[in-house]
Design a protein around this motif. Sequence first.
Motif, PDB file in Angstrom:
ATOM      1  N   ALA A 154      -4.882  18.059  18.823  1.00 58.59           N
ATOM      2  CA  ALA A 154      -5.478  19.228  19.474  1.00 58.59           C
ATOM      3  C   ALA A 154      -4.949  19.430  20.892  1.00 58.59           C
ATOM      4  O   ALA A 154      -4.599  20.548  21.273  1.00 58.59           O
ATOM      5  CB  ALA A 154      -6.995  19.088  19.499  1.00 58.59           C
ATOM      6  N   PRO A 161      -7.951  23.125  16.378  1.00 59.59           N
ATOM      7  CA  PRO A 161      -9.004  23.181  17.398  1.00 59.59           C
ATOM      8  C   PRO A 161      -9.584  21.795  17.655  1.00 59.59           C
ATOM      9  O   PRO A 161      -9.619  20.939  16.773  1.00 59.59           O
ATOM     10  CB  PRO A 161     -10.045  24.119  16.778  1.00 59.59           C
ATOM     11  N   GLY A 164     -15.976  22.177  17.239  1.00 66.14           N
ATOM     12  CA  GLY A 164     -16.701  23.368  16.831  1.00 66.14           C
ATOM     13  C   GLY A 164     -16.463  23.702  15.372  1.00 66.14           C
ATOM     14  O   GLY A 164     -15.646  23.083  14.681  1.00 66.14           O
ATOM     15  N   THR A 167     -14.118  29.594  16.061  1.00 66.42           N
ATOM     16  CA  THR A 167     -13.654  29.898  17.405  1.00 66.42           C
ATOM     17  C   THR A 167     -14.738  30.633  18.191  1.00 66.42           C
ATOM     18  O   THR A 167     -15.328  31.603  17.699  1.00 66.42           O
ATOM     19  CB  THR A 167     -12.389  30.774  17.343  1.00 66.42           C
ATOM     20  N   ASP A 180     -10.219  30.426   9.785  1.00 61.59           N
ATOM     21  CA  ASP A 180     -10.662  29.824  11.042  1.00 61.59           C
ATOM     22  C   ASP A 180     -11.557  28.620  10.772  1.00 61.59           C
ATOM     23  O   ASP A 180     -11.442  27.585  11.444  1.00 61.59           O
ATOM     24  CB  ASP A 180     -11.413  30.877  11.865  1.00 61.59           C
ATOM     25  N   GLU A 183      -9.401  25.645   9.616  1.00 67.30           N
ATOM     26  CA  GLU A 183      -8.671  25.026  10.728  1.00 67.30           C
ATOM     27  C   GLU A 183      -9.576  24.081  11.516  1.00 67.30           C
ATOM     28  O   GLU A 183      -9.132  23.014  11.969  1.00 67.30           O
ATOM     29  CB  GLU A 183      -8.096  26.097  11.644  1.00 67.30           C
ATOM     30  N   HIS A 184     -10.823  24.461  11.697  1.00 70.43           N
ATOM     31  CA  HIS A 184     -11.761  23.598  12.417  1.00 70.43           C
ATOM     32  C   HIS A 184     -12.195  22.397  11.581  1.00 70.43           C
ATOM     33  O   HIS A 184     -12.642  21.383  12.128  1.00 70.43           O
ATOM     34  CB  HIS A 184     -13.000  24.394  12.847  1.00 70.43           C
ATOM     35  N   PHE A 265     -16.730  15.946  17.164  1.00 70.79           N
ATOM     36  CA  PHE A 265     -16.080  17.242  16.979  1.00 70.79           C
ATOM     37  C   PHE A 265     -17.034  18.412  17.182  1.00 70.79           C
ATOM     38  O   PHE A 265     -16.667  19.553  16.878  1.00 70.79           O
ATOM     39  CB  PHE A 265     -15.473  17.320  15.572  1.00 70.79           C
ATOM     40  N   TRP A 267     -19.476  19.391  15.581  1.00 64.72           N
ATOM     41  CA  TRP A 267     -19.658  20.101  14.314  1.00 64.72           C
ATOM     42  C   TRP A 267     -21.156  20.277  14.056  1.00 64.72           C
ATOM     43  O   TRP A 267     -21.898  19.307  14.036  1.00 64.72           O
ATOM     44  CB  TRP A 267     -19.005  19.321  13.182  1.00 64.72           C
TER      45      TRP A 267
END
Length: 318
Positions: A154, A161, A164, A167, A180, A183-184, A265, A267
């Motif tokens: 990252a 990313p 999260g 984005t 998106d 990717e996270h 992360f 999350w």
Amino acid sequence: MNSYFIKRILYLIPTLIGASILIFFLYSLIPGDYVDTDPNLTAERKAELKELYGLDQPVITRYFTWVGNLFQGDLGYSLQFQRPVTEVLGNYIWSSFFVALASLIITWFLAIIIGVISATRHYSLFDSTVTFLVFAAMATPSFFLGLIMIKFFAVDLGWFPAGGMITTGSNFTGLEYFKDLAEHMILPVLVLVMLSVGGLTRYFRTNMLEVVRQDFVRTARAKGLKERVVIFKHAFRNAMLPAITLFAFELPALFSGAIITEQIFNWPGIGAIYMQAFTVRDYPLLMGFTMFIAVLTVISNLIADLLYGVADPRVRLK
């Protein structure tokens, strides 16, 4: 088979009753509650809130009230979020589920392939290298591994990313939203795979080594069958039988979340919410989620027993 299934269903009732007793009374033994943790409340206000939420009732009374609500599908009311526990779980548990499901699929796929190859090439360079990497990954703490992934992929490379779920400030919809989200998910899934693939690989390797030494495998080779047929049609099929039980027990893990990984992360999964509930002593949320996992555990145990009987004709369920 039908009588066995009915008996196992009946066995679930005392098991879940015992689980509910342990869950409720273990949390009740912990001193304090959500109201006591708020230093801004006066003694009078705390007394009002405890009466409102039923926290001033005897433990036995509160237990039967809680169990009665469980039979109605009510897991309780989260004092922290001021919402029903089922609603809180519905908002956060699926975030953990998607990450856990992706890591589960990748982990099992890699573990099966690497485990079979390591067993068929016992003590080879490949087997020794895999063994070293497996123990290295298992010995690395999850928080340290997560920070390394963030630093390398990252920060330094900028490929993914750092944290999260989506984005910040984005208004993606449709395929852009899922792109998106994917990717996270990559870094959390990568960390979970690296942490769990090692032990599962060693499990499959050990099972394969035990099976390939048995008489029926030697007989298959003596008949002149190709090595590929011997390994994957005869040996691998029998080596997978013990894994059925292990795979069924992955069901609760899909919903339990990964506490440390989600924290690293950022999350928004159920693991982070579970830890936060511990901090503020939101016992209704803790008890409701723990009971939910207990139900999934006994169901997965039943599924494992049934699948084992279906997969192996030598097993007779009575």
